[in-house]
Design a protein around this motif. Structure first.
Motif, PDB file in Angstrom:
ATOM      1  N   PHE A  84       0.834  -1.204   0.000  1.00 44.64           N
ATOM      2  CA  PHE A  84       0.000   0.000   0.000  1.00 44.64           C
ATOM      3  C   PHE A  84       0.866   1.250   0.000  1.00 44.64           C
ATOM      4  N   ALA A  85       0.243   2.364  -0.426  1.00 48.37           N
ATOM      5  CA  ALA A  85       0.927   3.654  -0.460  1.00 48.37           C
ATOM      6  C   ALA A  85      -0.100   4.755  -0.256  1.00 48.37           C
ATOM      7  N   GLY A  86       0.337   5.863   0.333  1.00 46.53           N
ATOM      8  CA  GLY A  86      -0.587   6.967   0.545  1.00 46.53           C
ATOM      9  C   GLY A  86       0.063   8.113   1.283  1.00 46.53           C
ATOM     10  N   GLY A  87      -0.766   8.896   1.948  1.00 47.47           N
ATOM     11  CA  GLY A  87      -0.269  10.057   2.667  1.00 47.47           C
ATOM     12  C   GLY A  87      -1.179  10.427   3.814  1.00 47.47           C
ATOM     13  N   GLY A  88      -0.749  11.446   4.560  1.00 46.64           N
ATOM     14  CA  GLY A  88      -1.540  11.886   5.694  1.00 46.64           C
ATOM     15  C   GLY A  88      -0.759  12.851   6.557  1.00 46.64           C
ATOM     16  N   PHE A  89      -1.020  12.789   7.869  1.00 47.23           N
ATOM     17  CA  PHE A  89      -0.404  13.710   8.819  1.00 47.23           C
ATOM     18  C   PHE A  89       0.073  12.974  10.070  1.00 47.23           C
ATOM     19  N   HIS A  90       1.223  13.412  10.606  1.00 44.49           N
ATOM     20  CA  HIS A  90       1.749  12.952  11.893  1.00 44.49           C
ATOM     21  C   HIS A  90       1.781  14.131  12.862  1.00 44.49           C
ATOM     22  N   TRP A  91       1.436  13.869  14.112  1.00 49.56           N
ATOM     23  CA  TRP A  91       1.604  14.845  15.188  1.00 49.56           C
ATOM     24  C   TRP A  91       2.695  14.310  16.102  1.00 49.56           C
ATOM     25  N   THR A  92       3.671  15.127  16.440  1.00 50.15           N
ATOM     26  CA  THR A  92       4.774  14.695  17.292  1.00 50.15           C
ATOM     27  C   THR A  92       4.693  15.422  18.628  1.00 50.15           C
ATOM     28  N   PHE A  93       4.664  14.622  19.723  1.00 45.74           N
ATOM     29  CA  PHE A  93       4.590  15.181  21.072  1.00 45.74           C
ATOM     30  C   PHE A  93       5.756  14.653  21.898  1.00 45.74           C
ATOM     31  N   ASP A  94       6.703  15.547  22.239  1.00 47.74           N
ATOM     32  CA  ASP A  94       7.823  15.167  23.093  1.00 47.74           C
ATOM     33  C   ASP A  94       7.307  14.948  24.511  1.00 47.74           C
ATOM     34  N   PHE A  95       7.787  13.884  25.172  1.00 45.39           N
ATOM     35  CA  PHE A  95       7.369  13.655  26.552  1.00 45.39           C
ATOM     36  C   PHE A  95       8.541  13.452  27.495  1.00 45.39           C
ATOM     37  N   ALA A  96       9.752  13.310  26.973  1.00 44.16           N
ATOM     38  CA  ALA A  96      10.971  13.199  27.778  1.00 44.16           C
ATOM     39  C   ALA A  96      12.142  13.556  26.865  1.00 44.16           C
ATOM     40  N   ASP A  97      13.307  13.726  27.457  1.00 40.67           N
ATOM     41  CA  ASP A  97      14.483  14.055  26.668  1.00 40.67           C
ATOM     42  C   ASP A  97      14.742  12.969  25.624  1.00 40.67           C
ATOM     43  N   LYS A  98      14.709  13.354  24.353  1.00 37.23           N
ATOM     44  CA  LYS A  98      14.957  12.487  23.196  1.00 37.23           C
ATOM     45  C   LYS A  98      13.850  11.476  22.918  1.00 37.23           C
ATOM     46  N   TRP A  99      12.720  11.569  23.611  1.00 40.43           N
ATOM     47  CA  TRP A  99      11.598  10.650  23.412  1.00 40.43           C
ATOM     48  C   TRP A  99      10.369  11.428  22.942  1.00 40.43           C
ATOM     49  N   ALA A 100       9.614  10.833  22.017  1.00 37.48           N
ATOM     50  CA  ALA A 100       8.364  11.449  21.548  1.00 37.48           C
ATOM     51  C   ALA A 100       7.376  10.352  21.173  1.00 37.48           C
ATOM     52  N   ILE A 101       6.116  10.712  21.239  1.00 34.54           N
ATOM     53  CA  ILE A 101       5.049   9.832  20.770  1.00 34.54           C
ATOM     54  C   ILE A 101       4.446  10.502  19.540  1.00 34.54           C
ATOM     55  N   GLU A 102       4.066   9.682  18.559  1.00 33.46           N
ATOM     56  CA  GLU A 102       3.635  10.249  17.287  1.00 33.46           C
ATOM     57  C   GLU A 102       2.391   9.541  16.753  1.00 33.46           C
ATOM     58  N   PRO A 103       1.203  10.079  17.009  1.00 34.65           N
ATOM     59  CA  PRO A 103       0.006   9.547  16.370  1.00 34.65           C
ATOM     60  C   PRO A 103      -0.083  10.054  14.927  1.00 34.65           C
ATOM     61  N   GLY A 104      -0.734   9.274  14.085  1.00 32.01           N
ATOM     62  CA  GLY A 104      -0.874   9.676  12.692  1.00 32.01           C
ATOM     63  C   GLY A 104      -2.215   9.261  12.116  1.00 32.01           C
ATOM     64  N   LEU A 105      -2.638   9.996  11.111  1.00 27.59           N
ATOM     65  CA  LEU A 105      -3.875   9.700  10.398  1.00 27.59           C
ATOM     66  C   LEU A 105      -3.613   9.894   8.915  1.00 27.59           C
ATOM     67  N   GLY A 106      -4.004   8.893   8.111  1.00 36.44           N
ATOM     68  CA  GLY A 106      -3.745   8.984   6.686  1.00 36.44           C
ATOM     69  C   GLY A 106      -4.755   8.231   5.850  1.00 36.44           C
ATOM     70  N   TYR A 107      -4.447   8.149   4.582  1.00 39.00           N
ATOM     71  CA  TYR A 107      -5.324   7.542   3.578  1.00 39.00           C
ATOM     72  C   TYR A 107      -4.425   6.814   2.588  1.00 39.00           C
ATOM     73  N   VAL A 108      -4.681   5.542   2.336  1.00 47.59           N
ATOM     74  CA  VAL A 108      -3.824   4.748   1.463  1.00 47.59           C
ATOM     75  C   VAL A 108      -4.638   4.013   0.407  1.00 47.59           C
ATOM     76  N   PHE A 109      -3.935   3.606  -0.640  1.00 47.72           N
ATOM     77  CA  PHE A 109      -4.463   2.724  -1.668  1.00 47.72           C
ATOM     78  C   PHE A 109      -3.650   1.442  -1.619  1.00 47.72           C
ATOM     79  N   HIS A 110      -4.294   0.306  -1.806  1.00 49.89           N
ATOM     80  CA  HIS A 110      -3.603  -0.981  -1.688  1.00 49.89           C
ATOM     81  C   HIS A 110      -3.904  -1.873  -2.882  1.00 49.89           C
ATOM     82  N   ASP A 111      -3.123  -2.946  -2.993  1.00 50.28           N
ATOM     83  CA  ASP A 111      -3.314  -3.900  -4.086  1.00 50.28           C
ATOM     84  C   ASP A 111      -3.793  -5.257  -3.576  1.00 50.28           C
ATOM     85  N   GLY A 112      -4.350  -5.312  -2.381  1.00 51.08           N
ATOM     86  CA  GLY A 112      -4.816  -6.567  -1.782  1.00 51.08           C
ATOM     87  C   GLY A 112      -6.189  -6.988  -2.282  1.00 51.08           C
ATOM     88  N   THR A 113      -6.723  -8.017  -1.666  1.00 51.00           N
ATOM     89  CA  THR A 113      -8.012  -8.591  -2.038  1.00 51.00           C
ATOM     90  C   THR A 113      -9.150  -7.754  -1.474  1.00 51.00           C
TER      91      THR A 113
END
Length: 192
Positions: A84-113
């Protein structure tokens, strides 16, 4: 061959989809079709996915939404299963030194069944359903959650989970969905 189509589509879109500069490049390996919640489908496709992503700087007009960064991605299954391939957006939230959590939402097209080609009750249909994840529509939503760890100014490592599904919103019929989990390396352009 399907892997190359997905990668080519993402590469072609990357030049025109976003006006912002490229912020990061990511590359990794994902375990394909893993068991998270509904394990009935997890044994139907195997083989790792090679996953690549181009992440762009957040445009100013998205500051009202916590400055998400646009991305384009492609994930090719090395065993010839769903890619699959597509695009979308990531949000990056730092929570400690050198650490971050990153939720994302996107839309893809695939070649599956998409659907079972055999009528319900046909023994061939049961056999087909045992071997194929029935995704229901050619386009799917992609939600993701990643844990990022910087290992320098320019490099980092990421553990990422992603879920593909149409959620009965953009498709109808079967919606078995698919989950992947893996490790990626990221490189920040302009880092030292």
């Amino acid at each position: 061959m399907r892997v190359f189509y997905c990668l080519a589509a993402a590469a072609a879109m990357s030049g025109t989809a976003f006006a912002g500069p490229v912020d990061e490049l990511r590359l990794g390996v994902m375990a394909h079709n893993i068991c998270v919640n509904d394990c009935d489908n997890a044994n139907k496709e195997d083989g790792p996915n090679v996953n690549g992503e181009v992440v762009f700087a957040s445009p100013d007009f998205l500051s009202f939404a916590f400055s998400p960064r646009p991305f384009l991605m492609a994930s090719g299954n090395v065993a010839g299963n769903t890619s699959f391939a597509g695009g979308g957006f990531h949000w990056t939230f730092d929570f400690a030194d050198k650490w971050a959590i990153e939720p994302g939402l996107g839309y893809v097209f695939h070649d599956g069944t998409l659907e079972n080609p055999f009528p319900q009750g046909d023994p061939q249909g049961a056999a087909f359903a045992e071997e194929n994840v029935l995704l229901g529509s050619r386009d799917l939503f992609r939600t993701s959650l990643a844990l990022n760890r910087d290992v320098g100014d320019a490099w980092g490592v990421q553990i990422q989970y992603e879920h593909l599904s149409h959620g009965q919103i953009i498709g109808n019929g079967r919606n078995q969905g698919m989950d992947t989990l893996g490790v990626r390396v990221y490189w920040r352009l302009g880092g030292e």
